[in-house]
Write a protein that holds these residues in place. Structure first.
Motif, PDB file in Angstrom:
ATOM      1  N   TYR A  54       0.827  -1.057   0.047  1.00 15.65           N
ATOM      2  CA  TYR A  54       0.079  -0.060   0.013  1.00 15.65           C
ATOM      3  C   TYR A  54       0.903   1.216   0.090  1.00 15.65           C
ATOM      4  O   TYR A  54       2.068   1.418   0.637  1.00 15.65           O
ATOM      5  N   LEU A  55       0.523   2.326  -0.852  1.00 11.68           N
ATOM      6  CA  LEU A  55       1.066   3.654  -0.865  1.00 11.68           C
ATOM      7  C   LEU A  55       0.184   4.529  -0.138  1.00 11.68           C
ATOM      8  O   LEU A  55      -0.713   5.110  -0.411  1.00 11.68           O
ATOM      9  N   THR A  61      -0.466   7.975   1.520  1.00 16.44           N
ATOM     10  CA  THR A  61      -0.421   9.275   1.210  1.00 16.44           C
ATOM     11  C   THR A  61      -0.908  10.170   2.526  1.00 16.44           C
ATOM     12  O   THR A  61      -2.221   9.922   2.650  1.00 16.44           O
ATOM     13  N   ALA A 119       4.532  10.153   1.018  1.00 15.87           N
ATOM     14  CA  ALA A 119       3.960   8.896   0.690  1.00 15.87           C
ATOM     15  C   ALA A 119       4.826   8.066   1.375  1.00 15.87           C
ATOM     16  O   ALA A 119       6.037   8.176   1.819  1.00 15.87           O
ATOM     17  N   PHE A 157       5.319   3.728   1.676  1.00 21.18           N
ATOM     18  CA  PHE A 157       5.362   2.413   1.209  1.00 21.18           C
ATOM     19  C   PHE A 157       5.185   1.373   2.148  1.00 21.18           C
ATOM     20  O   PHE A 157       5.988   1.165   3.074  1.00 21.18           O
ATOM     21  N   THR A 180       7.871  -0.760   6.355  1.00 24.86           N
ATOM     22  CA  THR A 180       7.996   0.420   5.571  1.00 24.86           C
ATOM     23  C   THR A 180       9.237   0.201   4.716  1.00 24.86           C
ATOM     24  O   THR A 180      10.047  -0.576   5.121  1.00 24.86           O
ATOM     25  N   TYR A 231      -3.354  -1.060 -15.221  1.00 24.81           N
ATOM     26  CA  TYR A 231      -1.984  -0.289 -15.435  1.00 24.81           C
ATOM     27  C   TYR A 231      -1.693   0.009 -16.772  1.00 24.81           C
ATOM     28  O   TYR A 231      -1.806  -0.945 -17.703  1.00 24.81           O
ATOM     29  N   LEU A 288       0.875  -3.082  -7.446  1.00 30.36           N
ATOM     30  CA  LEU A 288       0.856  -1.791  -6.980  1.00 30.36           C
ATOM     31  C   LEU A 288       1.375  -0.764  -7.940  1.00 30.36           C
ATOM     32  O   LEU A 288       2.576  -0.839  -8.471  1.00 30.36           O
ATOM     33  N   LYS A 298       3.278   2.612  -7.982  1.00 28.56           N
ATOM     34  CA  LYS A 298       3.868   3.808  -7.563  1.00 28.56           C
ATOM     35  C   LYS A 298       4.882   4.480  -8.254  1.00 28.56           C
ATOM     36  O   LYS A 298       5.798   3.876  -8.965  1.00 28.56           O
ATOM     37  N   ASN A 299       4.759   5.804  -8.427  1.00 26.45           N
ATOM     38  CA  ASN A 299       5.470   6.824  -9.071  1.00 26.45           C
ATOM     39  C   ASN A 299       5.505   6.575 -10.617  1.00 26.45           C
ATOM     40  O   ASN A 299       6.697   6.359 -11.173  1.00 26.45           O
ATOM     41  N   TYR A 307       4.769  -2.338  -9.451  1.00 26.44           N
ATOM     42  CA  TYR A 307       5.222  -3.251  -8.424  1.00 26.44           C
ATOM     43  C   TYR A 307       4.472  -4.564  -8.451  1.00 26.44           C
ATOM     44  O   TYR A 307       3.219  -4.382  -8.512  1.00 26.44           O
ATOM     45  N   ARG A 326       9.948  -4.693  -9.196  1.00 30.19           N
ATOM     46  CA  ARG A 326       9.330  -3.401  -9.977  1.00 30.19           C
ATOM     47  C   ARG A 326       9.654  -3.986 -11.465  1.00 30.19           C
ATOM     48  O   ARG A 326      10.835  -4.229 -11.934  1.00 30.19           O
TER      49      ARG A 326
END
Length: 602
Positions: A73-74, A76, A82, A84, A94, A404, A445, A447-448, A452, A463
């Motif tokens: 989970y990200l 925010t 944020a 991770f 984390t 995605y 997930l 992310k940026n 992932y 990733r």
């Protein structure tokens, strides 16, 4: 002149580009010429070129231990930063950059994890614990204490105000003192051992120092009668209801919903109450209304949203929940079924694609296209092209998914079935399908801008790389086997024998790239066409010099290549393009087959 015309007559060139996706729906002779009955680790771009997929790398170097990643989970925070989060085994971590994860919490239930954010705080549900994390501190959720009734007389009565909180035992009642009464009747009887307290005006009075309690009858007696006033006596007491907290804490699915805004959280997934879902208070995940529940006709599989509706998936159908508010400000969430034929068998398969909910049913992947009417035609079957392969997978109820790069990814047993919904055509208006393998994903997930996935087996997170990154074409150091097979071609004449003379193709230049071409026919199987000749089109790149395949070639223009085939007297011809080399890409821009008719079969 006639003789010269005969000599210069061009030989037919059968074009297989623009390439299209997989079709397992018919035999290898019956599908459209540009589709493939079998392809792996290739995708197709908007121009119809065939591209080998990129690979993936570890996010951190050392495994967290055997077993799957239970969730990512990200989170925010309200300030925009944020964090991770990764759940593995009984631990929550984390993780930042490429550093090894840092343990945050060590007594999770080892299983499915649910994360969601409300008012800047991250909530974590594992079927036993209900945790809240603010970026620095993680702890068990402290339940909101509701005021059940207001404007009560000391003897009782009053107006209903809030529901009892399922995850807590404390409640409040608000009384209007009359200067003479000392005995105050609470809304609930059978109080538990929680110490009772009261706020009279601005003064706090605790049990044993100004008041006594009759727990059986729910009566609070003050030593001194409280003064006269309106809602000036607030009494806090406790009542434990067996099983109430577990109704919420055993849930493992959540979604925010409130019509056009996500003002409440809806949860489900309690194995003891699989057909139930529960609703939180307004922007408050610490308050779960005693009467804020819904019971469906069968197990709740998950949630999605379409327009201003909440879609609730069942194994054999779908419900919608609407948001309504009266002029007096009374809020309700009416529910009704909209489809009683097509539901979801995998909670992890549910995604929203171009505002349309998609999920894996017992008959394939379906899309909900209209939620405003109850009609069996409000769903469409979008996976018919690959169902013959997909539906043979074991454990389909464990499939997980992600939306995605404008593609729907559905992962099961190390394979990923991908719907590219930008690649629409007349005969397949919902997109083209591909298959990737060697992706043992337990969860996904974004992310940026990168994709992932958590591993099913090895306690690692990976990733996917972008094509512009170095060493983008390997899976954690392993070569990617990519191939594309044509249909069994008859070149429009089933009754004729053919002579397949040559291939013409163009490969996009890259720092490392090559292709192997094989053919099978009604006479031979898996014949390597470019035997003794490696077909490659490498370009010079300082970042990835390979002295075994060194070149000073720097042009970015594709080059047409010809390769001899010489397959004679064949009725059916199937081509396979393959690249299974470590760190090599392959982008095939065009492909033509030169052939001639010979004689009719006898």
């Amino acid at each position: 002149m006639a003789q010269m015309q005969a000599k210069t007559k061009s030989i037919p060139l059968f074009h297989l580009e623009p390439f299209q996706g997989m079709d397992t729906n018919g035999s290898a002779t019956q599908i459209i010429d540009h589709r493939s009955p079998d392809m792996l680790n290739f995708n197709i771009d908007e121009k119809g070129a065939l591209n080998k997929r990129t690979g993936y790398a570890r996010v951190y170097p050392t495994s967290l231990g055997t077993g799957k990643i239970n969730g990512m989970y990200l989170y925010t925070r309200s300030d925009g930063s944020a964090i991770f989060l990764i759940a593995h085994g009984t631990k929550l971590y984390t993780q930042a950059g490429n550093a090894q994860p840092t343990e945050l919490f060590g007594t999770l239930q080892n299983g499915k994890i649910n994360f969601f954010t409300v008012e800047g705080k991250c909530y974590i549900m594992d079927g036993v614990n209900f945790l809240v994390y603010d970026g620095s501190t993680i702890k068990q959720v402290e339940p909101y204490v509701p005021v059940l009734q207001i404007s009560k007389n000391p003897s009782g009565g009053g107006s209903a105000n809030e529901d009892f909180n399922l995850i807590g035992n404390k409640f409040k009642d608000s009384f209007s003192g009359d200067e003479t009464s000392t005995v105050y009747q609470m809304s609930l009887t059978g109080l538990d051992s929680t110490l009772v307290s009261a706020v009279v005006g601005t003064t706090t009075i605790n049990e044993g120092t100004g008041l006594t309690v009759d727990r059986v009858n729910g009566k609070v007696t003050f030593t001194t009668a409280p003064a006269k006033g309106t809602n000036n006596v607030i009494i806090t007491a406790g009542k434990t209801v067996s099983g109430y907290p577990e109704r919420i804490k055993k849930c493992t699915m959540a979604v925010g919903f409130g019509g056009s805004n996500d003002t409440r959280t809806f949860i489900s997934g309690n194995p003891d109450m699989p057909e139930y879902m529960f609703r939180s208070g307004l922007y408050d995940a610490t308050y779960w209304l005693e009467n804020g529940y819904y019971r469906l006709s069968e197990k709740v599989m998950g949630f999605s949203k379409q327009y201003d509706y909440l879609i609730v998936e069942r194994p054999n159908g779908k419900h919608i929940i609407n948001f309504q508010i009266t002029e007096a400000g009374v809020v309700s969430f009416p529910s009704k079924p909209i489809n009683n034929q097509v539901g979801a068998i995998a909670s992890g398969s549910i995604q929203i694609i171009e505002n349309n909910p998609v999920s894996l049913s017992k008959d394939g992947v379906y899309m909900l296209v209209a939620s405003n009417v109850r009609d069996e035609r409000n769903v469409v079957h979008v996976s018919s092209k690959i169902d013959r392969k997909l539906m043979l997978e074991s454990g389909l109820d464990t499939a997980v998914s992600i939306d995605y790069d404008k593609k729907y990814w559905l992962a099961i047993n190390g394979n990923v079935y991908i719907l590219d919904y930008t690649q629409k055509s007349k005969d397949n208006r919902y997109g083209e399908w591909y298959v990737y393998n060697n992706i043992n994903a337990s969860c996904f997930l974004v992310k940026n801008g990168f994709l992932y996935f958590g591993s099913l087996t090895d306690g690692l997170v990976y990733r996917f790389k972008k094509e512009y990154e170095g060493a983008a074409y390997n899976d954690d150091g392993l070569a990617i086997n990519a191939y594309w097979k044509s249909k069994q071609l008859t070149f429009g004449r089933d009754e004729m024998k053919k002579f397949i003379e040559s291939l013409y193709f163009a490969i996009k230049p890259a720092s490392k790239t090559s292709a192997d071409f094989y053919y099978s026919s009604n006479k031979k199987e898996n014949v390597l066409i470019n035997v003794g000749k490696k077909i490659q089109f490498n370009t010079f790149n300082f970042k990835s010099i390979d002295f075994k395949n060194f070149t000073f070639y720097t042009s970015n223009f594709p080059k047409e290549v010809k390769s001899k085939v010489k397959a004679k007297q064949v009725t059916h011809f199937q081509l396979m393009i393959q690249n299974n080399k470590l760190d090599e890409s392959l982008s095939l821009l065009s492909l033509g087959i030169e052939y001639r008719y010979q004689s009719k079969i006898r």
